[in-house]
Design an enzyme around this catalytic site. Structure first.
Site, PDB file in Angstrom:
ATOM      1  N   GLY A 232       0.827  -1.212   0.000  1.00 11.58           N
ATOM      2  CA  GLY A 232       0.000   0.000   0.000  1.00 11.58           C
ATOM      3  C   GLY A 232       0.856   1.254   0.000  1.00 11.58           C
ATOM      4  O   GLY A 232       0.663   2.147   0.825  1.00 11.58           O
TER       5      GLY A 232
ATOM      6  N   LYS B 184      -8.431  -4.914  13.054  1.00  9.32           N
ATOM      7  CA  LYS B 184      -7.139  -4.519  13.642  1.00  9.32           C
ATOM      8  C   LYS B 184      -6.896  -5.257  14.968  1.00  9.32           C
ATOM      9  O   LYS B 184      -5.764  -5.624  15.272  1.00  9.32           O
ATOM     10  CB  LYS B 184      -7.080  -2.997  13.842  1.00  9.32           C
ATOM     11  CG  LYS B 184      -7.132  -2.191  12.540  1.00  9.32           C
ATOM     12  CD  LYS B 184      -5.888  -2.383  11.677  1.00  9.32           C
ATOM     13  CE  LYS B 184      -5.864  -1.446  10.481  1.00  9.32           C
ATOM     14  NZ  LYS B 184      -4.705  -1.616   9.616  1.00  9.32           N
TER      15      LYS B 184
ATOM     16  N   TYR C 121     -13.788  -2.378  11.223  1.00 12.18           N
ATOM     17  CA  TYR C 121     -12.401  -1.905  11.069  1.00 12.18           C
ATOM     18  C   TYR C 121     -11.618  -2.236  12.335  1.00 12.18           C
ATOM     19  O   TYR C 121     -10.543  -2.833  12.285  1.00 12.18           O
ATOM     20  CB  TYR C 121     -12.398  -0.398  10.797  1.00 12.18           C
ATOM     21  CG  TYR C 121     -11.006   0.193  10.708  1.00 12.18           C
ATOM     22  CD1 TYR C 121     -10.180  -0.101   9.636  1.00 12.18           C
ATOM     23  CD2 TYR C 121     -10.507   1.021  11.718  1.00 12.18           C
ATOM     24  CE1 TYR C 121      -8.894   0.424   9.558  1.00 12.18           C
ATOM     25  CE2 TYR C 121      -9.227   1.549  11.650  1.00 12.18           C
ATOM     26  CZ  TYR C 121      -8.426   1.245  10.566  1.00 12.18           C
ATOM     27  OH  TYR C 121      -7.151   1.757  10.502  1.00 12.18           O
ATOM     28  N   SER C 122     -12.197  -1.862  13.485  1.00 12.94           N
ATOM     29  CA  SER C 122     -11.540  -2.154  14.758  1.00 12.94           C
ATOM     30  C   SER C 122     -11.324  -3.656  14.930  1.00 12.94           C
ATOM     31  O   SER C 122     -10.239  -4.087  15.325  1.00 12.94           O
ATOM     32  CB  SER C 122     -12.397  -1.661  15.936  1.00 12.94           C
ATOM     33  OG  SER C 122     -12.061  -0.352  16.252  1.00 12.94           O
ATOM     34  N   ALA C 123     -12.359  -4.427  14.621  1.00  8.53           N
ATOM     35  CA  ALA C 123     -12.250  -5.890  14.794  1.00  8.53           C
ATOM     36  C   ALA C 123     -11.120  -6.442  13.930  1.00  8.53           C
ATOM     37  O   ALA C 123     -10.357  -7.318  14.367  1.00  8.53           O
ATOM     38  CB  ALA C 123     -13.572  -6.562  14.440  1.00  8.53           C
TER      39      ALA C 123
ATOM     40  N   SER D 203       1.143   3.429  -2.529  1.00  5.95           N
ATOM     41  CA  SER D 203       0.743   4.428  -3.535  1.00  5.95           C
ATOM     42  C   SER D 203       0.176   5.682  -2.891  1.00  5.95           C
ATOM     43  O   SER D 203      -0.032   6.684  -3.568  1.00  5.95           O
ATOM     44  CB  SER D 203      -0.317   3.819  -4.467  1.00  5.95           C
ATOM     45  OG  SER D 203      -1.473   3.490  -3.710  1.00  5.95           O
TER      46      SER D 203
ATOM     47  N   SER E 115      -1.162  -1.393  12.487  1.00  3.87           N
ATOM     48  CA  SER E 115      -2.463  -1.550  13.139  1.00  3.87           C
ATOM     49  C   SER E 115      -3.078  -0.163  13.277  1.00  3.87           C
ATOM     50  O   SER E 115      -3.032   0.649  12.332  1.00  3.87           O
ATOM     51  CB  SER E 115      -2.266  -2.239  14.490  1.00  3.87           C
ATOM     52  OG  SER E 115      -3.462  -2.326  15.197  1.00  3.87           O
TER      53      SER E 115
ATOM     54  N   THR F 140      -4.554  11.288   5.411  1.00  2.00           N
ATOM     55  CA  THR F 140      -4.209  10.495   4.215  1.00  2.00           C
ATOM     56  C   THR F 140      -5.459  10.341   3.346  1.00  2.00           C
ATOM     57  O   THR F 140      -6.519  10.904   3.649  1.00  2.00           O
ATOM     58  CB  THR F 140      -3.736   9.078   4.611  1.00  2.00           C
ATOM     59  OG1 THR F 140      -4.856   8.379   5.156  1.00  2.00           O
ATOM     60  CG2 THR F 140      -2.602   9.085   5.605  1.00  2.00           C
TER      61      THR F 140
HETATM   62  N1  LIG Z   1      -5.195   7.413   8.159  1.00  2.00           N
HETATM   63  C1  LIG Z   1      -5.419   7.095   9.406  1.00  2.00           C
HETATM   64  O1  LIG Z   1      -5.969   7.918  10.188  1.00  2.00           O
HETATM   65  C2  LIG Z   1      -4.937   5.774   9.948  1.00  2.00           C
HETATM   66  C3  LIG Z   1      -4.896   5.610  11.357  1.00  2.00           C
HETATM   67  C4  LIG Z   1      -4.477   4.396  11.871  1.00  2.00           C
HETATM   68  C5  LIG Z   1      -4.092   3.365  11.043  1.00  2.00           C
HETATM   69  N2  LIG Z   1      -4.153   3.539   9.674  1.00  2.00           N
HETATM   70  C6  LIG Z   1      -3.751   2.399   8.851  1.00  2.00           C
HETATM   71  O2  LIG Z   1      -2.674   2.775   8.025  1.00  2.00           O
HETATM   72  C7  LIG Z   1      -2.672   1.956   6.851  1.00  2.00           C
HETATM   73  C8  LIG Z   1      -2.513   2.842   5.628  1.00  2.00           C
HETATM   74  O3  LIG Z   1      -3.638   3.693   5.535  1.00  2.00           O
HETATM   75  P1  LIG Z   1      -3.563   5.182   4.965  1.00  2.00           P
HETATM   76  O4  LIG Z   1      -4.159   6.057   5.983  1.00  2.00           O
HETATM   77  O5  LIG Z   1      -2.228   5.489   4.440  1.00  2.00           O
HETATM   78  O6  LIG Z   1      -4.632   5.057   3.770  1.00  2.00           O
HETATM   79  P2  LIG Z   1      -4.555   5.422   2.220  1.00  2.00           P
HETATM   80  O7  LIG Z   1      -3.914   6.752   2.033  1.00  2.00           O
HETATM   81  O8  LIG Z   1      -5.951   5.227   1.708  1.00  2.00           O
HETATM   82  O9  LIG Z   1      -3.593   4.287   1.611  1.00  2.00           O
HETATM   83  C9  LIG Z   1      -4.000   2.957   1.607  1.00  2.00           C
HETATM   84  C10 LIG Z   1      -3.038   2.111   0.786  1.00  2.00           C
HETATM   85  O10 LIG Z   1      -3.492   0.756   0.850  1.00  2.00           O
HETATM   86  C11 LIG Z   1      -3.535   0.226  -0.455  1.00  2.00           C
HETATM   87  N3  LIG Z   1      -4.581  -0.771  -0.603  1.00  2.00           N
HETATM   88  C12 LIG Z   1      -5.899  -0.672  -0.319  1.00  2.00           C
HETATM   89  N4  LIG Z   1      -6.525  -1.820  -0.610  1.00  2.00           N
HETATM   90  C13 LIG Z   1      -5.576  -2.670  -1.093  1.00  2.00           C
HETATM   91  C14 LIG Z   1      -5.586  -4.008  -1.585  1.00  2.00           C
HETATM   92  N5  LIG Z   1      -6.707  -4.743  -1.671  1.00  2.00           N
HETATM   93  N6  LIG Z   1      -4.413  -4.571  -1.991  1.00  2.00           N
HETATM   94  C15 LIG Z   1      -3.276  -3.853  -1.945  1.00  2.00           C
HETATM   95  N7  LIG Z   1      -3.194  -2.572  -1.521  1.00  2.00           N
HETATM   96  C16 LIG Z   1      -4.346  -2.010  -1.110  1.00  2.00           C
HETATM   97  C17 LIG Z   1      -3.741   1.404  -1.376  1.00  2.00           C
HETATM   98  O11 LIG Z   1      -3.122   1.103  -2.616  1.00  2.00           O
HETATM   99  P3  LIG Z   1      -3.857   0.953  -4.042  1.00  2.00           P
HETATM  100  O12 LIG Z   1      -5.239   1.535  -3.905  1.00  2.00           O
HETATM  101  O13 LIG Z   1      -2.962   1.746  -4.956  1.00  2.00           O
HETATM  102  O14 LIG Z   1      -3.836  -0.495  -4.306  1.00  2.00           O
HETATM  103  C18 LIG Z   1      -2.996   2.530  -0.663  1.00  2.00           C
HETATM  104  O15 LIG Z   1      -1.657   2.590  -1.095  1.00  2.00           O
HETATM  105  C19 LIG Z   1      -3.960   1.153   6.881  1.00  2.00           C
HETATM  106  O16 LIG Z   1      -3.697  -0.164   7.306  1.00  2.00           O
HETATM  107  C20 LIG Z   1      -4.824   1.883   7.902  1.00  2.00           C
HETATM  108  O17 LIG Z   1      -5.732   1.020   8.547  1.00  2.00           O
HETATM  109  C21 LIG Z   1      -4.563   4.709   9.118  1.00  2.00           C
END
Ligand SMILES: NC(=O)c1ccc[n+]([C@@H]2O[C@H](COP(=O)([O-])OP(=O)(O)OC[C@H]3O[C@@H](n4cnc5c(N)ncnc54)[C@H](OP(=O)(O)O)[C@@H]3O)[C@@H](O)[C@H]2O)c1
Length: 277
Positions: free
Chosen positions: A10, A157, A153-155, A12, A139, A188
């Site tokens: 992920g 994680k 989502y929580s479940a 991108s 996580s 993000t």
């Molecule tokens: N943002 C927050 O507030 C936050 C807080 C806590 C934890 N997180 C965690 O951080 C991680 C990254 O999230 P983010 O906030 O950076 O979100 P994001 O900007 O939406 O990025 C998500 C990434 O996951 C990839 N992805 C989604 N579905 C996929 C699939 N089926 N196969 C492969 N890649 C996939 C996307 O790539 P493509 O679409 O290009 O495939 C993208 O690069 C997640 O696990 C999220 O739960 C986020």
């Protein structure tokens, strides 16, 4: 750290992209994955001339076992090893437990939980053979505190946390370390990529409360920390010889974890309920 080989799923957008760029600037050979990446491992490459690091973007869909195996095997064929896995790909689904269809709940687990599991299972045989390796799973604060309308989502994680806790014991004898990073709200694409359950519509008994709660989540995320902060936390864990099982990102979330540990559940529920319900 120079020339360490890392796979960031992920990469991108958001945290994954920031991490890939941060690690490239530290000299890592970064293989970033995305469902949208096209071409082979020689395409889509960016260099950092100063550090000697690079990012190669490769296709990978964490919901597809063949896609995961192909991506990992291609990195091994190119580099001969993988030093670090950052399992980051993930997404969120919103809706009340009653309104989220089982198929939607399944999809959430397919990406966040089974997606992480697929990549770990594909990499472990290589790390075991190497006799070293580090697995860092992204996580969330939602991985230790559950909030309404984000239950699945929580479940997913919470499940990831259970997986990594056990994995640490199993792989330690092979020289492999595993740990969790728990970011709080981070600005993000996560917010705009969130799937809203089809059943969370105006006809739902939860609609008014759900809409208010979702607006709060979106506002908090979009005024949240920079993903670079999470990238820095990941780099810290890569450098650590023995990373702790979990690292919370950001002072306020460390405080949340501390309060969860010390506060009586009824008080905690009152606070969370007043914020999101
Ligand atoms: N943002 C927050 O507030 C936050 C807080 C806590 C934890 N997180 C965690 O951080 C991680 C990254 O999230 P983010 O906030 O950076 O979100 P994001 O900007 O939406 O990025 C998500 C990434 O996951 C990839 N992805 C989604 N579905 C996929 C699939 N089926 N196969 C492969 N890649 C996939 C996307 O790539 P493509 O679409 O290009 O495939 C993208 O690069 C997640 O696990 C999220 O739960 C986020």
């Amino acid at each position: 750290m120079e020339n360490q080989v890392v796979i960031v799923t992920g990469a991108s957008a958001g945290i994954g992209k920031a991490t890939a760029e941060y690690l490239m600037s530290k000299g890592f050979h970064v293989y970033g994955t995305s469902r949208k990446a096209v071409g082979n491992i020689e395409d889509n490459i960016g260099y950092d001339l100063q550090s000697g690091g690079f990012i190669r973007m490769i296709p990978l869909d964490v919901t597809c076992e063949d896609s995961v195996k192909t991506a990992v095997n291609n990195v091994i064929a190119k580099e001969g090893r993988v030093d670090v896995l950052v399992s980051n790909a993930g997404t969120g689904i919103a809706g009340s437990i009653e309104d989220v269809a089982l198929s939607e709940a399944n999809y959430q687990f397919e990406i966040n939980f089974f997606g992480t599991l697929r990549v770990i299972k594909a990499i472990l045989p290589y790390m075991r053979e190497q006799g070293y390796g580090k697995i860092i799973a992204i996580s969330s604060v939602a991985g230790f505190i559950s909030i309404p309308y984000q239950a699945h989502y929580s479940a997913s994680k919470f499940a990831m946390e259970g997986l990594i806790e056990a994995l640490r014991y199993e792989v330690a004898p092979f020289g492999i370390k595993a740990c969790l990073i728990e970011p709080g709200d981070t600005k993000t694409d996560f917010t705009k990529s969130r799937i809203v359950a089809k059943g969370a519509n105006e006809g739902s008994a939860y609609h008014t409360r759900f809409t208010k709660s979702l607006a709060r989540m979106e506002k908090d995320e979009q005024s949240g920390a920079s993903p670079v902060m999470v990238a820095e936390a990941i780099y810290k864990m890569i450098k650590k010889k023995n990373p702790p099982v979990r690292s919370v990102v950001g002072f306020q979330y460390k405080l949340v974890l501390f309060l969860k540990r010390i506060l009586p559940t009824q008080i905690l529920e009152k606070v969370v309920g007043s914020l999101y319900n």
